[in-house]
Design a protein around this motif. Structure first.
Motif, PDB file in Angstrom:
ATOM      1  N   CYS A 255     -67.169  70.268 -72.931  1.00  0.00           N
ATOM      2  CA  CYS A 255     -66.496  69.190 -73.677  1.00  0.00           C
ATOM      3  C   CYS A 255     -67.086  68.950 -75.068  1.00  0.00           C
ATOM      4  O   CYS A 255     -67.055  67.833 -75.585  1.00  0.00           O
ATOM      5  CB  CYS A 255     -66.520  67.866 -72.900  1.00  0.00           C
ATOM      6  N   ASN A 258     -62.735  68.504 -77.942  1.00  0.00           N
ATOM      7  CA  ASN A 258     -61.662  67.944 -77.134  1.00  0.00           C
ATOM      8  C   ASN A 258     -60.337  68.663 -77.334  1.00  0.00           C
ATOM      9  O   ASN A 258     -59.366  68.384 -76.624  1.00  0.00           O
ATOM     10  CB  ASN A 258     -61.472  66.452 -77.448  1.00  0.00           C
ATOM     11  N   THR A 304     -62.099  71.146 -67.718  1.00  0.00           N
ATOM     12  CA  THR A 304     -62.549  69.873 -67.167  1.00  0.00           C
ATOM     13  C   THR A 304     -61.892  68.697 -67.896  1.00  0.00           C
ATOM     14  O   THR A 304     -61.564  68.796 -69.086  1.00  0.00           O
ATOM     15  CB  THR A 304     -64.083  69.770 -67.243  1.00  0.00           C
ATOM     16  N   ASP A 305     -61.718  67.604 -67.174  1.00  0.00           N
ATOM     17  CA  ASP A 305     -61.066  66.439 -67.752  1.00  0.00           C
ATOM     18  C   ASP A 305     -62.009  65.730 -68.718  1.00  0.00           C
ATOM     19  O   ASP A 305     -63.229  65.771 -68.566  1.00  0.00           O
ATOM     20  CB  ASP A 305     -60.627  65.472 -66.641  1.00  0.00           C
ATOM     21  N   ARG A 306     -61.422  65.117 -69.701  1.00  0.00           N
ATOM     22  CA  ARG A 306     -62.180  64.264 -70.611  1.00  0.00           C
ATOM     23  C   ARG A 306     -61.240  63.203 -71.161  1.00  0.00           C
ATOM     24  O   ARG A 306     -60.039  63.437 -71.308  1.00  0.00           O
ATOM     25  CB  ARG A 306     -62.856  65.065 -71.723  1.00  0.00           C
ATOM     26  N   GLN A 307     -61.797  62.030 -71.400  1.00  0.00           N
ATOM     27  CA  GLN A 307     -61.014  60.912 -71.918  1.00  0.00           C
ATOM     28  C   GLN A 307     -61.724  60.327 -73.136  1.00  0.00           C
ATOM     29  O   GLN A 307     -62.949  60.282 -73.182  1.00  0.00           O
ATOM     30  CB  GLN A 307     -60.862  59.842 -70.838  1.00  0.00           C
ATOM     31  N   LYS A 308     -60.929  59.926 -74.108  1.00  0.00           N
ATOM     32  CA  LYS A 308     -61.468  59.343 -75.332  1.00  0.00           C
ATOM     33  C   LYS A 308     -60.530  58.246 -75.789  1.00  0.00           C
ATOM     34  O   LYS A 308     -59.318  58.459 -75.880  1.00  0.00           O
ATOM     35  CB  LYS A 308     -61.603  60.418 -76.415  1.00  0.00           C
ATOM     36  N   THR A 312     -56.701  59.908 -75.283  1.00  0.00           N
ATOM     37  CA  THR A 312     -56.652  60.539 -73.965  1.00  0.00           C
ATOM     38  C   THR A 312     -55.318  61.246 -73.722  1.00  0.00           C
ATOM     39  O   THR A 312     -55.288  62.387 -73.232  1.00  0.00           O
ATOM     40  CB  THR A 312     -56.908  59.510 -72.850  1.00  0.00           C
ATOM     41  N   HIS A 316     -54.926  65.218 -73.021  1.00  0.00           N
ATOM     42  CA  HIS A 316     -54.273  65.753 -71.828  1.00  0.00           C
ATOM     43  C   HIS A 316     -53.097  66.658 -72.206  1.00  0.00           C
ATOM     44  O   HIS A 316     -52.854  67.686 -71.554  1.00  0.00           O
ATOM     45  CB  HIS A 316     -53.815  64.623 -70.912  1.00  0.00           C
ATOM     46  N   SER A 347     -64.468  61.814 -66.450  1.00  0.00           N
ATOM     47  CA  SER A 347     -64.533  62.335 -67.804  1.00  0.00           C
ATOM     48  C   SER A 347     -65.849  63.068 -68.022  1.00  0.00           C
ATOM     49  O   SER A 347     -66.917  62.525 -67.751  1.00  0.00           O
ATOM     50  CB  SER A 347     -64.410  61.193 -68.825  1.00  0.00           C
ATOM     51  N   GLY A 348     -65.757  64.315 -68.490  1.00  0.00           N
ATOM     52  CA  GLY A 348     -66.958  65.088 -68.763  1.00  0.00           C
ATOM     53  C   GLY A 348     -67.003  66.385 -67.976  1.00  0.00           C
ATOM     54  O   GLY A 348     -66.039  66.761 -67.302  1.00  0.00           O
ATOM     55  N   HIS A 351     -65.470  68.111 -63.991  1.00  0.00           N
ATOM     56  CA  HIS A 351     -64.371  67.327 -63.392  1.00  0.00           C
ATOM     57  C   HIS A 351     -63.095  68.176 -63.420  1.00  0.00           C
ATOM     58  O   HIS A 351     -62.211  67.985 -64.254  1.00  0.00           O
ATOM     59  CB  HIS A 351     -64.177  66.001 -64.125  1.00  0.00           C
TER      60      HIS A 351
END
Length: 377
Positions: A255, A258, A304-308, A312, A316, A347-348, A351
């Protein structure tokens, strides 16, 4: 599972249009009470409970049916055998564990899903690719695969075997020494030899052999990977090279970035590796392996998933784009792909969850699934 009347397909035929899913963090767990990095071979207390040792519920018919209904047509089942060995001298496998593995394989077949079974997190094998242990490990590997292959000899062509997983010196995922590469090559040859010797459908069973640490860069360059010799008459027709592709790692795994891909470079800082990087690499895989008659299996891949905050949805959307591009590019070159799903959400790094196995297989990463299914078309 009796063999069908039609002939075993070649590896390339087996891989064609296969878009698969990994049953991750389930059958490759260490048994309760056993260190996950243990080299020990032998039954641990309650080893049958290894399936749930890393926090996942038991696999059910519903689990497999949900994978089929979501649009996948194959399942890779990573399996750790070392904590289910009843006789280390003969590498005999606990009958209860074998029965459980067969039960899940049968559920896959009843849903007309192709299946890969392997040796996964057998640390005595994966963590010691040195000359010191080469002969000992090859002997154990031969006995283990003699037992596995004999149990599955009458299973039909939909079941494929993969000899090893991510073989590497412990804590060193970097460039191997020539010695390490040679040991991996010896593992591949031992695996092919012993499976073929069991006969039956195994004579033309689709077999997957691996590059060192399943990193294609350690197989595609400088003759690092030696194609095993198959039995007379088979040539390379019933073998695939397997590698894993969490690439670029700075985007897909750690990550650092992004975003990925040309259309998203204006949206934020994006990985320097892009569509051109992936396409050119896949073309190199074709020229190196496919053109020798070998199949190609991307046994694991994922993002892997990540959110910001505030981004977000766009992140995605970009993940959908990455998944679509990878599956589409792989499919048109005849590679099979198996997305990694470890049932981990958040997130990170690490995941990679898609289906929530604790919530009836609810899809919790629809943006990933959408990209895969769009790429499959």
């Amino acid at each position: 599972m009796a063999a069908p009347a039609k002939a075993q397909p070649t590896a390339k035929e087996w891989n064609k249009d296969v878009v698969g899913w990994n049953l991750g963090n389930q059958f490759e767990c260490s048994a309760p009470g056993q260190d996950g990095e243990s080299m020990a071979i032998g039954m641990a207390d309650n080893s049958i409970k290894a399936e749930t040792a890393w926090g996942n519920p038991v696999v059910t018919k519903k689990t497999i049916k949900a994978v089929k209904e979501a649009g996948f047509n194959a399942v890779r089942i990573p399996i750790r055998w070392q904590c289910h060995i009843t006789n280390p001298t003969a590498m005999s496998i606990d009958k209860a564990w074998l029965a459980r593995v067969k039960e899940v394989v049968n559920w896959c077949l009843s849903n007309d899903l192709k299946v890969i079974i392997n040796t996964h997190h057998d640390k005595w094998l994966e963590g010691r690719p040195t000359n010191q242990y080469k002969d000992e490990n090859n002997q154990k590997l031969a006995l283990l695969w003699l037992n596995i292959a004999s149990e599955f000899a009458n299973y039909d062509y939909r079941v494929a075997f993969a000899g090893t997983n991510e073989v590497h010196i412990k804590d060193n995922w970097g460039k191997p020494e020539a010695e390490n590469l040679a040991v991996q090559n010896s593992y591949n040859q031992t695996f092919v030899d012993v499976v073929r010797a069991t006969g039956g459908n195994n004579a033309k069973r689709h077999l997957l052999v691996q590059t060192y640490v399943c990193n294609p860069d350690f197989g595609i360059n400088n003759g690092d990977f030696i194609v095993p010799t198959d039995i007379e008459g088979n040539g390379n027709d019933y073998m695939s090279v397997e590698f894993h592709y969490y690439t670029p790692w700075d985007y897909a795994g750690e990550c650092k970035y992004n975003f990925w891909g040309e259309p998203y470079k204006a949206k934020g800082e994006a990985s320097p590796n892009d569509e051109k990087t992936m396409s050119e690499f896949f073309d190199k895989v074709v020229s190196t392996w496919s053109n020798q008659g070998l199949g190609v299996v991307i046994g694991e891949w994922g993002v892997t998933d990540r959110q910001k905050s505030g981004q977000t949805d766009l992140i995605h959307e970009n993940m959908t784009y990455y998944c679509h591009f990878l599956v589409c590019e792989a499919k048109k070159r005849g590679f099979s792909t198996f997305i990694w799903d470890n049932n981990s959400f958040g997130s990170g790094s690490e995941h990679f969850g898609i289906f929530d196995r604790n919530a009836g297989m609810k899809v919790k990463a629809p943006w990933v699934l959408q990209g895969i299914l769009d790429g499959k078309k």
